[in-house]
Scaffold this motif. Structure first.
Motif, PDB file in Angstrom:
ATOM      1  N   ALA A 142      18.097  -2.506  23.972  1.00 55.11           N
ATOM      2  CA  ALA A 142      16.804  -1.962  24.385  1.00 55.11           C
ATOM      3  C   ALA A 142      16.363  -2.566  25.716  1.00 55.11           C
ATOM      4  N   TRP A 143      16.594  -3.872  25.904  1.00 54.60           N
ATOM      5  CA  TRP A 143      16.235  -4.532  27.159  1.00 54.60           C
ATOM      6  C   TRP A 143      16.976  -3.903  28.343  1.00 54.60           C
ATOM      7  N   VAL A 144      18.277  -3.757  28.209  1.00 57.76           N
ATOM      8  CA  VAL A 144      19.066  -3.170  29.294  1.00 57.76           C
ATOM      9  C   VAL A 144      18.623  -1.733  29.558  1.00 57.76           C
ATOM     10  N   HIS A 145      18.425  -0.988  28.483  1.00 58.44           N
ATOM     11  CA  HIS A 145      17.995   0.405  28.605  1.00 58.44           C
ATOM     12  C   HIS A 145      16.653   0.510  29.336  1.00 58.44           C
ATOM     13  N   ILE A 146      15.701  -0.287  28.910  1.00 57.40           N
ATOM     14  CA  ILE A 146      14.346  -0.215  29.472  1.00 57.40           C
ATOM     15  C   ILE A 146      14.340  -0.604  30.942  1.00 57.40           C
ATOM     16  N   THR A 147      15.087  -1.654  31.300  1.00 59.98           N
ATOM     17  CA  THR A 147      15.120  -2.061  32.712  1.00 59.98           C
ATOM     18  C   THR A 147      15.734  -0.971  33.579  1.00 59.98           C
ATOM     19  N   GLU A 148      16.759  -0.299  33.068  1.00 60.09           N
ATOM     20  CA  GLU A 148      17.406   0.745  33.858  1.00 60.09           C
ATOM     21  C   GLU A 148      16.506   1.977  34.003  1.00 60.09           C
ATOM     22  N   VAL A 149      15.941   2.433  32.899  1.00 58.59           N
ATOM     23  CA  VAL A 149      15.108   3.640  32.957  1.00 58.59           C
ATOM     24  C   VAL A 149      13.880   3.403  33.831  1.00 58.59           C
ATOM     25  N   ASP A 150      13.243   2.251  33.653  1.00 54.63           N
ATOM     26  CA  ASP A 150      12.062   1.936  34.462  1.00 54.63           C
ATOM     27  C   ASP A 150      12.431   1.834  35.942  1.00 54.63           C
ATOM     28  N   SER A 151      13.593   1.263  36.220  1.00 55.66           N
ATOM     29  CA  SER A 151      14.016   1.086  37.615  1.00 55.66           C
ATOM     30  C   SER A 151      14.391   2.401  38.271  1.00 55.66           C
ATOM     31  N   PHE A 152      15.150   3.238  37.566  1.00 56.18           N
ATOM     32  CA  PHE A 152      15.531   4.528  38.139  1.00 56.18           C
ATOM     33  C   PHE A 152      14.293   5.380  38.421  1.00 56.18           C
ATOM     34  N   LEU A 153      13.338   5.330  37.500  1.00 57.50           N
ATOM     35  CA  LEU A 153      12.118   6.127  37.678  1.00 57.50           C
ATOM     36  C   LEU A 153      11.272   5.579  38.817  1.00 57.50           C
ATOM     37  N   ALA A 154      11.137   4.258  38.892  1.00 64.38           N
ATOM     38  CA  ALA A 154      10.351   3.648  39.972  1.00 64.38           C
ATOM     39  C   ALA A 154      10.964   3.961  41.335  1.00 64.38           C
ATOM     40  N   ALA A 155      12.298   3.882  41.425  1.00 63.44           N
ATOM     41  CA  ALA A 155      12.970   4.156  42.688  1.00 63.44           C
ATOM     42  C   ALA A 155      12.817   5.622  43.092  1.00 63.44           C
ATOM     43  N   TYR A 156      12.921   6.525  42.129  1.00 63.61           N
ATOM     44  CA  TYR A 156      12.771   7.945  42.463  1.00 63.61           C
ATOM     45  C   TYR A 156      11.350   8.240  42.911  1.00 63.61           C
ATOM     46  N   ASP A 157      10.365   7.647  42.224  1.00 67.52           N
ATOM     47  CA  ASP A 157       8.972   7.881  42.604  1.00 67.52           C
ATOM     48  C   ASP A 157       8.692   7.403  44.022  1.00 67.52           C
ATOM     49  N   ARG A 158       9.314   6.290  44.426  1.00 67.44           N
ATOM     50  CA  ARG A 158       9.043   5.727  45.750  1.00 67.44           C
ATOM     51  C   ARG A 158       9.949   6.318  46.828  1.00 67.44           C
ATOM     52  N   TYR A 159      11.224   6.529  46.491  1.00 65.76           N
ATOM     53  CA  TYR A 159      12.201   6.890  47.525  1.00 65.76           C
ATOM     54  C   TYR A 159      12.940   8.198  47.264  1.00 65.76           C
ATOM     55  N   GLY A 160      12.682   8.859  46.168  1.00 65.81           N
ATOM     56  CA  GLY A 160      13.389  10.084  45.848  1.00 65.81           C
ATOM     57  C   GLY A 160      12.984  11.253  46.727  1.00 65.81           C
ATOM     58  N   ALA A 161      13.825  12.283  46.709  1.00 68.87           N
ATOM     59  CA  ALA A 161      13.594  13.447  47.570  1.00 68.87           C
ATOM     60  C   ALA A 161      12.521  14.374  47.033  1.00 68.87           C
ATOM     61  N   GLY A 162      12.147  14.224  45.773  1.00 66.01           N
ATOM     62  CA  GLY A 162      11.145  15.100  45.185  1.00 66.01           C
ATOM     63  C   GLY A 162      10.018  14.304  44.559  1.00 66.01           C
ATOM     64  N   LYS A 163       9.072  15.005  43.982  1.00 71.60           N
ATOM     65  CA  LYS A 163       7.942  14.387  43.310  1.00 71.60           C
ATOM     66  C   LYS A 163       7.917  14.823  41.857  1.00 71.60           C
ATOM     67  N   LEU A 164       7.654  13.876  40.968  1.00 67.30           N
ATOM     68  CA  LEU A 164       7.581  14.179  39.551  1.00 67.30           C
ATOM     69  C   LEU A 164       6.126  14.213  39.095  1.00 67.30           C
ATOM     70  N   THR A 165       5.830  15.111  38.168  1.00 64.22           N
ATOM     71  CA  THR A 165       4.517  15.117  37.535  1.00 64.22           C
ATOM     72  C   THR A 165       4.509  14.076  36.413  1.00 64.22           C
ATOM     73  N   ASP A 166       3.345  13.781  35.886  1.00 64.58           N
ATOM     74  CA  ASP A 166       3.264  12.841  34.767  1.00 64.58           C
ATOM     75  C   ASP A 166       4.065  13.360  33.570  1.00 64.58           C
ATOM     76  N   ALA A 167       4.006  14.663  33.344  1.00 66.09           N
ATOM     77  CA  ALA A 167       4.749  15.248  32.230  1.00 66.09           C
ATOM     78  C   ALA A 167       6.252  15.102  32.448  1.00 66.09           C
ATOM     79  N   GLU A 168       6.706  15.254  33.689  1.00 64.62           N
ATOM     80  CA  GLU A 168       8.134  15.111  33.983  1.00 64.62           C
ATOM     81  C   GLU A 168       8.591  13.661  33.850  1.00 64.62           C
ATOM     82  N   ARG A 169       7.721  12.713  34.177  1.00 63.41           N
ATOM     83  CA  ARG A 169       8.070  11.307  33.965  1.00 63.41           C
ATOM     84  C   ARG A 169       8.255  11.027  32.483  1.00 63.41           C
ATOM     85  N   ASP A 170       7.345  11.541  31.675  1.00 61.67           N
ATOM     86  CA  ASP A 170       7.481  11.373  30.225  1.00 61.67           C
ATOM     87  C   ASP A 170       8.757  12.034  29.721  1.00 61.67           C
ATOM     88  N   GLN A 171       9.060  13.216  30.271  1.00 64.21           N
ATOM     89  CA  GLN A 171      10.270  13.928  29.857  1.00 64.21           C
ATOM     90  C   GLN A 171      11.513  13.110  30.183  1.00 64.21           C
TER      91      GLN A 171
END
Length: 297
Positions: A142-171
């Motif tokens: 769970a620790w490894v999973h959570i760090t990866e998911v949180d990191s991938f999402l944080a990086a996409y939100d800051r540096y990704g080519a698109g924008k996610l809605t709150d619903a898409e983040r939850d998805q």
């Protein structure tokens, strides 16, 4: 003529970058999802958007920085991983897993998950503090999973080519929980809010011990080719900038010397967009050839 030259440069550059990141572990066309088998997620998923973006480079390093802080997880890496001598091998295997579970057919994704679970079954031992560890421990998974998911999402939100809605983040968090559960983790978060709470909940288990220091020093100064040191330094700075404040403090991580904090985001955006432009050249055609999306008229 110029257009053809640019297209060739893009294709060859993309192939080179994919080779560096995935080696010979890249998915073959026959292993990819198809019109009749979308794999675990499919082209309409948020996972395809996030994992297909070059911001994953920043998210991946952020996750590794975080993971050094858990003494049991880090003990498993230190005792059973050859990351010091084969850093690219580890990167290739990680890229293969993410690629297979995201873009692979259902059969390929399930096979890769079985392979990883079998490998985890051999990763067990005793940490320097005397506590036993096992890579198949649901809590560590769970620790490894959570760090990866949180990191991938944080990086996409800051540096990704698109924008996610709150619903898409939850998805996205819910989609990733499917992979985590298949690996053996339990009670994983399925919303962005719960993901943040889960990560903060691990804070009291984290410590900056000797193995964490060794892992951190390697991540900050890996044996990368000289020509890529500047790009790697920028990715490192961007990753550090995305860390939770408590983790950055525990890791004693300032912004790397010689890098202007105000310049990190625009420079990192240019870098990720450039990498993304190269890497999307051949992959988009590959996807269309597999009939995952309608080719333009």
């Amino acid at each position: 003529m110029i257009d053809e030259a640019v297209a060739l440069l893009r294709q060859e550059g993309g192939n080179l970058l994919r080779s560096m990141l995935a080696g010979d572990q890249a998915l073959k066309p026959s292993e990819m999802a198809s019109k009749d088998d979308h794999g675990l997620f499919g082209p309409a998923s948020v996972a395809w958007r996030v994992h297909g973006d070059s911001a994953m480079l920043i998210g991946g390093l952020r996750a590794l920085l975080l993971q050094t802080l858990h003494p049991l997880a880090m003990a498993g890496v230190a005792d059973h991983s050859d990351y010091r001598h084969d850093p690219w091998g580890r990167l290739h295997r990680t890229g293969r897993f993410i690629g297979a579970t995201t873009f692979g057919s259902t059969k390929v994704a399930e096979r890769m998950i079985r392979v990883v679970r079998n490998v985890h079954g051999r990763v067990e031992g005793t940490a320097p503090d005397g506590r036993p560890y096992s890579a198949n421990d649901p809590h560590l998974l769970a620790w490894v999973h959570i760090t990866e998911v949180d990191s991938f999402l944080a990086a996409y939100d800051r540096y990704g080519a698109g924008k996610l809605t709150d619903a898409e983040r939850d998805q996205y968090v819910a989609e990733m929980a499917e992979v985590g559960h298949r690996l053996g983790a339990v009670d994983l978060p399925t919303t962005k809010a719960d993901l943040e709470k889960a990560l903060d909940g691990f804070q009291e288990e984290c410590t900056f011990d000797e193995q964490a220091k060794e892992g951190l020093q390697f991540l900050l100064r890996p044996p990368v080719p000289f020509a890529t040191k500047g790009a790697y330094g920028l990715i490192t700075a961007a990753s550090i900038g995305l860390l939770p404040s408590w983790a950055a403090t525990m890791l004693r991580l300032p912004v790397p010397p010689g890098i202007d904090p105000l310049a990190i985001r625009p420079a990192a955006l240019v870098l990720t967009r450039t990498i993304g432009w190269f890497m999307s050249g051949g992959r988009r055609q590959e996807m269309e050839d597999r009939l995952l999306v309608d080719a333009p008229d």
